[in-house]
Design an enzyme around this catalytic site. Structure first.
Site, short mmCIF file in Angstrom:
data_model
loop_
_atom_site.label_atom_id
_atom_site.label_comp_id
_atom_site.label_asym_id
_atom_site.label_seq_id
_atom_site.Cartn_x
_atom_site.Cartn_y
_atom_site.Cartn_z
N THR A 35 -60.20 42.83 -19.13
CA THR A 35 -60.08 43.57 -20.20
C THR A 35 -60.71 44.94 -20.08
OG1 THR A 35 -62.26 43.08 -21.63
CG2 THR A 35 -60.19 41.67 -21.59
N ILE A 59 -59.44 33.00 -19.55
CA ILE A 59 -60.03 31.67 -19.93
C ILE A 59 -59.09 30.68 -20.82
CG2 ILE A 59 -62.65 32.02 -19.53
CD1 ILE A 59 -62.50 32.51 -22.73
N ALA A 81 -67.31 35.05 -20.75
CA ALA A 81 -66.01 35.70 -21.11
C ALA A 81 -66.05 35.79 -22.69
CB ALA A 81 -64.78 35.32 -20.63
N ALA A 82 -65.65 37.00 -23.20
CA ALA A 82 -65.61 37.10 -24.75
C ALA A 82 -65.19 38.49 -25.06
CB ALA A 82 -66.95 36.70 -25.42
N THR A 133 -74.67 34.16 -29.66
CA THR A 133 -75.44 35.04 -30.06
C THR A 133 -76.23 34.98 -31.49
OG1 THR A 133 -74.87 37.42 -31.15
CG2 THR A 133 -73.16 35.85 -31.26
N ASP A 134 -77.09 35.55 -31.65
CA ASP A 134 -78.06 35.44 -32.87
C ASP A 134 -77.05 35.71 -34.17
OD1 ASP A 134 -78.07 38.21 -32.54
OD2 ASP A 134 -80.32 38.30 -32.69
N GLU A 135 -76.05 36.64 -33.90
CA GLU A 135 -75.16 37.06 -35.16
C GLU A 135 -74.54 35.84 -35.82
OE1 GLU A 135 -73.02 40.67 -34.16
OE2 GLU A 135 -74.42 41.07 -32.81
N TYR A 159 -66.29 38.94 -35.34
CA TYR A 159 -66.85 38.59 -34.20
C TYR A 159 -68.03 37.34 -34.17
CZ TYR A 159 -70.61 38.86 -30.21
OH TYR A 159 -71.44 38.49 -29.50
N SER A 162 -66.01 34.35 -34.83
CA SER A 162 -65.31 33.41 -33.95
C SER A 162 -66.43 33.02 -33.05
CB SER A 162 -64.69 34.77 -32.92
OG SER A 162 -65.36 35.64 -32.32
N ASP A 290 -71.16 53.55 -43.04
CA ASP A 290 -71.62 52.45 -42.55
C ASP A 290 -70.53 51.48 -42.17
OD1 ASP A 290 -73.63 50.64 -42.00
OD2 ASP A 290 -74.33 50.02 -44.09
P1 NAD Z 1 -68.73 42.25 -22.23
O1 NAD Z 1 -67.63 42.79 -23.53
O2 NAD Z 1 -69.58 43.39 -21.72
O3 NAD Z 1 -67.83 41.67 -21.48
C1 NAD Z 1 -66.96 40.61 -21.71
C2 NAD Z 1 -66.24 40.42 -20.25
O4 NAD Z 1 -65.16 38.99 -20.50
C3 NAD Z 1 -65.32 41.24 -19.50
O5 NAD Z 1 -65.65 41.26 -18.24
C4 NAD Z 1 -63.83 40.83 -20.11
O6 NAD Z 1 -63.00 41.33 -19.12
C5 NAD Z 1 -64.21 39.39 -19.97
N1 NAD Z 1 -63.10 38.80 -20.83
C6 NAD Z 1 -62.64 39.12 -21.84
N2 NAD Z 1 -61.75 38.19 -22.25
C7 NAD Z 1 -61.28 37.32 -21.25
C8 NAD Z 1 -60.65 36.35 -21.29
N3 NAD Z 1 -59.69 35.84 -22.11
N4 NAD Z 1 -60.42 35.73 -19.86
C9 NAD Z 1 -61.45 36.00 -19.19
N5 NAD Z 1 -62.15 36.87 -19.21
C10 NAD Z 1 -62.16 37.79 -20.36
O7 NAD Z 1 -69.66 41.28 -22.97
P2 NAD Z 1 -71.12 41.07 -22.59
O8 NAD Z 1 -71.69 42.00 -23.75
O9 NAD Z 1 -71.51 40.85 -21.43
O10 NAD Z 1 -71.35 39.42 -23.40
C11 NAD Z 1 -71.03 38.33 -22.64
C12 NAD Z 1 -71.46 37.03 -23.58
O11 NAD Z 1 -72.72 37.14 -24.06
C13 NAD Z 1 -70.57 37.07 -24.84
O12 NAD Z 1 -70.17 35.70 -25.16
C14 NAD Z 1 -71.29 37.66 -26.03
O13 NAD Z 1 -70.85 37.21 -27.18
C15 NAD Z 1 -72.83 37.17 -25.27
N6 NAD Z 1 -73.83 37.92 -25.89
C16 NAD Z 1 -73.87 39.19 -25.83
C17 NAD Z 1 -75.15 39.97 -26.37
C18 NAD Z 1 -75.04 41.55 -26.16
O14 NAD Z 1 -76.00 42.21 -26.68
N7 NAD Z 1 -74.28 42.14 -25.30
C19 NAD Z 1 -75.95 39.38 -26.96
C20 NAD Z 1 -75.87 37.90 -27.17
C21 NAD Z 1 -74.89 37.23 -26.75
P1 TYD Z 2 -74.21 47.36 -31.64
O1 TYD Z 2 -74.58 48.01 -30.25
O2 TYD Z 2 -72.61 47.49 -31.68
O3 TYD Z 2 -74.56 45.72 -31.49
P2 TYD Z 2 -74.23 44.60 -32.82
O4 TYD Z 2 -73.58 45.23 -33.88
O5 TYD Z 2 -73.67 43.48 -31.94
O6 TYD Z 2 -75.58 44.32 -33.24
O7 TYD Z 2 -74.69 48.19 -32.68
C1 TYD Z 2 -76.33 47.91 -32.69
C2 TYD Z 2 -76.76 48.30 -34.20
O8 TYD Z 2 -76.46 49.91 -34.11
C3 TYD Z 2 -75.71 47.68 -35.22
O9 TYD Z 2 -76.69 47.77 -36.54
C4 TYD Z 2 -74.84 48.98 -35.51
C5 TYD Z 2 -75.59 50.08 -35.26
N1 TYD Z 2 -74.72 51.32 -34.50
C6 TYD Z 2 -74.63 52.60 -35.15
O10 TYD Z 2 -75.46 52.95 -36.18
N2 TYD Z 2 -74.06 53.81 -34.38
C7 TYD Z 2 -72.98 53.43 -33.51
O11 TYD Z 2 -72.34 54.16 -33.09
C8 TYD Z 2 -72.99 52.01 -33.09
C9 TYD Z 2 -72.06 51.61 -32.02
C10 TYD Z 2 -73.89 51.07 -33.69
#
Ligand code: NAD
Ligand code: TYD
Length: 358
Positions: A35, A59, A81-82, A133-135, A159, A162, A290
């Site tokens: 994606t 997936i 993947a997400a 995620t913790d969310e 998000y 889901s 916000d």
């Molecule tokens: P990201 O958005 O950077 O990457 C997601 C990847 O999934 C991409 O490579 C995309 O191409 C692939 N993808 C999306 N839809 C797909 C599908 N239908 N089939 C196959 N591939 C698909 O995400 P990330 O930040 O690396 O997060 C990875 C995982 O970790 C997620 O499940 C997210 O919820 C979890 N997570 C992320 C964070 C964070 O801060 N980034 C924190 C906690 C948990």
């Molecule tokens: P983000 O990186 O989108 O992660 P998440 O929403 O999953 O925690 O955002 C981190 C925090 O920063 C969140 O409280 C929203 C805030 N934020 C801003 O204040 N400005 C921005 O432009 C973005 C993208 C996020």
């Protein structure tokens, strides 16, 4: 036998795949739909690695997943993947439900069919890691204790809802079918290869260009930040020795308000960007409208994974942030290369709606 990583071309996926191969942990198949968030350029250094296979797939395609499980005699699935960006989930939730819920369901179904065909050691050792995620736990009051594995699920964004649905499906597949699922619930990650729609890489991108640094609301929302390499290490530990059916909270013990995060980054940028003067980047901060349903505070109690599996972060927020800013400054062409029309359209759609408030 190989492991199957899904979403390995994304932020955490790229870091996980590169580190797995660097450590020589065995064959790895990376299934990714590519994606907007998936970028094979992140993985170009392992193109010729005999232990690495890339498969361009979705997936949600259960048949393809099952075929791969059989073909590569997969010993574990790590699902990364997400769809992951909260603001995008507010604009357009459909894709979040498709990938995060139906996609997890398809993976679980393929895994269940495959697991049922396994015998002996292959069956005993098979694992399904659900990276969450913790969310899913919702929002904490300022003085409330941090989330534990027993906290209630109270997701507030499409998000997180889901992801919560996916976690529930995973739990049910363990309880009902005995599928050896383990779930990790991690706090906000940062580090190399994060798509610049998320706060930390967006601030670096805009700061370097002298563009405004948008802070939602009053900037006092709190996140717990963890360096991505430490999250990958936690996933490997859960895979190796986590208790089947268990869930593990993962966090950096680094709660910061958004304004603290952005100001710390501004100070690093002042020191690191050639010709910058003290206070220059803080001058770019602008408070904007916000996020609807914006969770006030996340905090993680990671004592279970620390006590049971001996995991703890190696980077403090300060060392991790310094490393991260430096990585983006050293790899500016990486950020430039992903600035597709789609990304520019997103920036316009998201920030034009948020009229600047200061
Ligand atoms: P990201 O958005 O950077 O990457 C997601 C990847 O999934 C991409 O490579 C995309 O191409 C692939 N993808 C999306 N839809 C797909 C599908 N239908 N089939 C196959 N591939 C698909 O995400 P990330 O930040 O690396 O997060 C990875 C995982 O970790 C997620 O499940 C997210 O919820 C979890 N997570 C992320 C964070 C964070 O801060 N980034 C924190 C906690 C948990
Ligand atoms: P983000 O990186 O989108 O992660 P998440 O929403 O999953 O925690 O955002 C981190 C925090 O920063 C969140 O409280 C929203 C805030 N934020 C801003 O204040 N400005 C921005 O432009 C973005 C993208 C996020």
């Amino acid at each position: 036998m190989a492991i199957l990583v899904t979403g390995g071309a994304g932020f955490i996926g790229s870091n996980f795949v590169l580190e797995w191969l660097r450590l020589g942990l065995g064959p790895l198949v990376n299934l990714d739909k590519l994606t907007y968030a998936g970028n094979l350029r992140n993985l170009s250094s392992i193109d010729d690695d005999a232990d690495y296979t890339f498969v361009h797939a979705d997936i949600c395609d259960r048949d393809t997943v099952l075929q791969l499980l059989n073909e590569h005699r997969i010993s574990a699935i790590v699902n990364l993947a997400a769809e992951t960006h909260v603001d995008r989930s507010i604009h357009d939730p459909g894709e979040f439900l498709r990938t995060n819920v139906q996609g997890t369901f398809a993976l679980l179904e393929a895994a269940r069919a495959y697991y049922d065909s396994l015998v002996d050691e292959a069956r005993t050792n098979f694992r399904f890691i659900n990276v969450s995620t913790d969310e899913v736990y919702g929002s904490l009051d300022a003085d409330a204790p941090a989330f534990t594995e027993d906290s209630s699920y109270r997701p507030n964004s499409p998000y997180s809802a889901s992801k919560a649905a996916a976690d529930h499906l995973c739990r049910a597949y363990f309880s009902t079918y005995g599928l050896p699922v383990l779930t990790t619930n991690c706090s906000n990650n940062y580090g190399p290869f994060q798509f610049p729609e998320k706060l930390i890489p967006l601030v670096i991108r805009n700061g370097v260009r002298g563009e405004s640094l948008p802070i939602y609301g009053d900037g006092c929302n709190v996140r717990d930040w963890l360096y991505v390499g430490d999250h990958c290490d936690a996933i490997r530990r859960v895979l190796e020795s986590g208790q089947v059916g268990g869930t593990y909270n993962v966090g950096g013990d680094a709660e910061r308000t958004n304004i603290e995060v952005v100001e710390a980054m501004c100070d690093i940028l002042d020191e690191s960007v050639a010709g910058a003067t003290p206070g220059q980047h803080r001058g770019l901060i602008s408070f904007v409208a916000d996020r609807p349903g914006h969770d006030r505070r996340y905090a993680i109690d990671a004592s279970k994974i620390r006590d049971e599996l001996g995991w703890q972060p190696t980077e403090s927020f300060e060392t991790g942030l310094q490393k991260t800013v430096q990585w983006y400054l050293d790899n500016e062409e990486w950020t430039q290369s992903i600035e597709t029309g789609e990304y520019r359209d997103w920036l316009e759609a998201n920030y034009e709606l948020r009229a600047c408030r200061s």
